[in-house]
Design a protein around this motif. Sequence first.
Motif, PDB file in Angstrom:
ATOM      1  N   GLY A 190      -0.487   4.479  -0.088  1.00 21.18           N
ATOM      2  CA  GLY A 190      -1.284   5.638   0.291  1.00 21.18           C
ATOM      3  C   GLY A 190      -2.754   5.300   0.172  1.00 21.18           C
ATOM      4  N   ALA A 191      -3.602   6.293   0.382  1.00 20.95           N
ATOM      5  CA  ALA A 191      -5.044   6.074   0.307  1.00 20.95           C
ATOM      6  C   ALA A 191      -5.426   5.577  -1.083  1.00 20.95           C
ATOM      7  CB  ALA A 191      -5.781   7.368   0.632  1.00 20.95           C
ATOM      8  N   ASN A 192      -6.103   4.441  -1.122  1.00 15.89           N
ATOM      9  CA  ASN A 192      -6.583   3.846  -2.375  1.00 15.89           C
ATOM     10  C   ASN A 192      -5.488   3.616  -3.407  1.00 15.89           C
ATOM     11  OD1 ASN A 192      -9.240   3.855  -1.391  1.00 15.89           O
ATOM     12  ND2 ASN A 192      -9.472   5.999  -1.987  1.00 15.89           N
ATOM     13  N   THR A 193      -4.287   3.369  -2.956  1.00 21.77           N
ATOM     14  CA  THR A 193      -3.176   3.124  -3.873  1.00 21.77           C
ATOM     15  C   THR A 193      -2.404   1.898  -3.412  1.00 21.77           C
ATOM     16  OG1 THR A 193      -2.962   5.494  -4.284  1.00 21.77           O
ATOM     17  CG2 THR A 193      -1.131   4.108  -4.949  1.00 21.77           C
ATOM     18  N   THR A 223       0.857  -1.179   0.000  1.00 25.11           N
ATOM     19  CA  THR A 223       0.000   0.000   0.000  1.00 25.11           C
ATOM     20  C   THR A 223       0.892   1.228   0.000  1.00 25.11           C
ATOM     21  OG1 THR A 223      -1.685  -1.214   1.197  1.00 25.11           O
ATOM     22  CG2 THR A 223      -1.844   1.181   1.233  1.00 25.11           C
TER      23      THR A 223
END
Length: 167
Positions: free
Chosen positions: A46-49, A44
């Motif tokens: 970051g957010a939504n990545t 992961t």
Amino acid sequence: MNSKNLFCLSLILLLAIASCKKNDTSPQKHEKKEVDVYVAGYITAGANTSYACYWKNSVLNKLDHETSNSQAKAIAVNGNDVYVAGFIAEKNDRQAAAYWKNGVFTKLPDNLSGSVANAIAVNGNDVYVAGYINSNSVKTAVYWKNGIAVNLPDNLMGSAVNSIVLT
């Protein structure tokens, strides 16, 4: 020497020779073959990545693609070649089945309906990837052989493949 004594002497010698065994005082050599451990997954960022990757002997290998979201679901090794199956998220967040061979990306055909690759196996030059294709919000079990999709029969309620083995 009479024949009875000769027979007894021969028997004693034969038994003495048969009872002798080799004394090997050298330590047994049990060589352990080192194995390489491959694990597929994602990191992961970051957010939504997330980024598809694999680890070989705990060393991270990121699998590149131009999208910001991808995941690796399975891994196979054939000789020096490393094959990783998974998916990428396209612009509209539609998942598209894919695999990487030695880090080189290949998208699998799915008629733009969305798909995921959950498993991979290799036999010579043939690459088998298994998973599912979405069709009208229903998953259909499928495997691809060298990029050609083969739908598997189901009960029309939905199906998916999680593993593939070649024998």
